[in-house]
Design an enzyme around this catalytic site. Structure first.
Site, PDB file in Angstrom:
ATOM      1  N   ASP A 108       7.014 -11.903  -4.371  1.00 27.64           N
ATOM      2  CA  ASP A 108       6.960 -10.821  -3.280  1.00 27.64           C
ATOM      3  C   ASP A 108       5.686 -11.078  -2.555  1.00 27.64           C
ATOM      4  O   ASP A 108       5.036 -10.303  -2.391  1.00 27.64           O
ATOM      5  CB  ASP A 108       6.884  -9.525  -4.123  1.00 27.64           C
ATOM      6  CG  ASP A 108       8.491  -9.036  -4.414  1.00 27.64           C
ATOM      7  OD1 ASP A 108       9.357  -9.690  -3.977  1.00 27.64           O
ATOM      8  OD2 ASP A 108       8.597  -7.861  -5.037  1.00 27.64           O
ATOM      9  N   HIS A 249       9.892  -0.597 -12.891  1.00 22.74           N
ATOM     10  CA  HIS A 249      10.999  -1.449 -12.949  1.00 22.74           C
ATOM     11  C   HIS A 249      11.472  -1.727 -14.513  1.00 22.74           C
ATOM     12  O   HIS A 249      12.530  -1.986 -14.905  1.00 22.74           O
ATOM     13  CB  HIS A 249      10.789  -2.979 -12.488  1.00 22.74           C
ATOM     14  CG  HIS A 249      10.798  -3.035 -10.902  1.00 22.74           C
ATOM     15  ND1 HIS A 249       9.690  -3.161 -10.241  1.00 22.74           N
ATOM     16  CD2 HIS A 249      11.719  -2.739 -10.011  1.00 22.74           C
ATOM     17  CE1 HIS A 249       9.971  -3.042  -8.799  1.00 22.74           C
ATOM     18  NE2 HIS A 249      11.144  -2.738  -8.654  1.00 22.74           N
ATOM     19  N   HIS A 275       6.329  -7.967  -9.976  1.00 21.13           N
ATOM     20  CA  HIS A 275       7.448  -7.074  -9.517  1.00 21.13           C
ATOM     21  C   HIS A 275       7.004  -5.712  -9.853  1.00 21.13           C
ATOM     22  O   HIS A 275       7.244  -5.034  -8.726  1.00 21.13           O
ATOM     23  CB  HIS A 275       8.668  -7.662 -10.683  1.00 21.13           C
ATOM     24  CG  HIS A 275       9.774  -7.129 -10.107  1.00 21.13           C
ATOM     25  ND1 HIS A 275      10.160  -7.005  -8.961  1.00 21.13           N
ATOM     26  CD2 HIS A 275      10.826  -6.440 -10.857  1.00 21.13           C
ATOM     27  CE1 HIS A 275      11.349  -6.335  -9.007  1.00 21.13           C
ATOM     28  NE2 HIS A 275      11.914  -5.892 -10.146  1.00 21.13           N
TER      29      HIS A 275
END
Length: 356
Positions: A108, A249, A275
């Site tokens: 990311d 997540h 993440h």
């Protein structure tokens, strides 16, 4: 800018004819089928593929005293906002203190939707113009995250970006060897089925990875071979998505089903990821694997905690980054917050780790 290019050692361009047949059906059925086929096929591989797996290999030197130091940062690229610039400043200070050798990015890299192309100014505005400290002018080894897949993935993989900033090295799957440690970088986004079947309003750039089943089976085969061939005392795998996490997540079911059995079978010491926008350390209950999350590079503070089946060693629901200091015998990690304060330390010796 100084050329920080590592040495590209080899790449085997030959391709094994497809021997994987993925059974279509429910997710559980496909998970079991893929793992069983991988294990069955591995017995055939020495005859069919006597040379090394199709993963690019790079080499980075260690220090003269036999040590290696690095920083790990994930989920960062927001044009300096959400405290990205403050984290970068503290990384620079810590990088100088530890005399780091390189930086790992856990993906990311550019929010919200990756890069639009190799000429996207966000590359400079979120990377070059943010990580300006002298100590951070080292090689950056990066994997892709799911937000990167929402843009032009091939742009991040393009050597053109290295002409703009020679620190940048992003390859889909590769091995980094630093004498006594092998880092195996894995592109995990294609594993996650929901991105394929329920992308909502997002577009994912699946060029060079579709069809999904072929990508997963080929990658697991190549990774399994490379792990078996590795003679490094330490073996670390780096990916974007979590295998174990107590934050937003949580666990990634597809990685637990597909990737984790390969890591356990090959004695991997750590799985390092981003993440989840936090810092966390979880120890496996049934193997020596340590799950390390460093995803606090910018936007964080999710306010979510979900207990995990494995042993939680530390969880910080906030912004920060991680350092690793390694020798042939000892591995030490440390987490730092947005103010540069050391908020957690953990170390293990190779002898103790092997005994466990």
């Amino acid at each position: 800018m100084t050329n920080h290019s590592p040495q590209l050692l080899w790449r085997n361009s030959s391709t094994l004819e497809s021997v994987f047949v993925v059974v279509m059906g429910t997710f559980a059925e496909k998970s079991i089928a893929l793992v069983l086929v991988l294990l069955a096929a591995s017995a055939m591989l020495p005859a069919l593929l006597p040379c090394s797996a199709e993963l690019q290999r790079f080499e980075h030197p260690i220090k003269p005293d036999g040590s290696l130091s690095l920083l790990v940062i994930g989920d960062w690229g927001r044009n300096g906002t959400f405290n990205q610039s403050e984290i970068a400043f503290q990384m620079g200070r810590t990088g100088q203190e530890l005399n780091i050798d390189f930086v790992i990015s856990t993906g990311d890299n550019f929010y919200e939707n990756g890069l639009t192309g190799v000429d996207d100014k966000q590359f400079e505005e979120s990377f070059t113009n943010v990580y300006t400290a002298k100590s951070l002018q080292k090689q950056w080894y990066s994997v892709l995250g799911n937000h990167d897949y929402r843009g032009d993935v091939l742009a991040q993989l393009s050597p053109i970006l290295r002409n703009i900033d020679s620190r940048w090295l992003c390859v889909r799957n590769f091995i980094l060897n630093a004498e006594f440690v092998d880092f195996f970088f894995v592109d995990t986004t294609p594993f996650v089925q929901t991105y394929w079947i329920n992308p909502e309003e997002h577009h994912y750039d699946w060029r060079d990875v579709a069809p999904r089943e072929t990508y997963i089976s080929n990658l697991l085969k190549d990774l399994d071979i490379a792990l078996k061939e590795s003679t490094a005392p330490w073996k670390f795998v780096v990916g974007h998505h979590t295998i174990r996490s107590v934050s937003d997540h949580g666990d990634t079911a597809e990685l637990s089903a597909f990737l984790l059995p390969v890591l356990k079978a090959n004695g991997v010491d750590m799985y390092i990821n981003g993440h989840d926008h936090c810092l966390e350390h979880i120890s496996s209950n049934d193997s020596p694997i340590q799950y390390i999350t460093s995803g606090g590079g910018s936007k964080a503070w999710r306010g979510i905690f979900v207990p995990n089946v494995d042993k939680l060693q530390y969880f910080y629901d906030g912004q920060g980054f991680m350092s690793m200091q390694l020798t042939r015998e000892v591995a030490e990690i440390a987490f730092y917050d947005v103010f540069g304060r050391t908020i957690y330390k953990w170390s293990t010796s190779k002898l103790r780790h092997q005994a466990a």
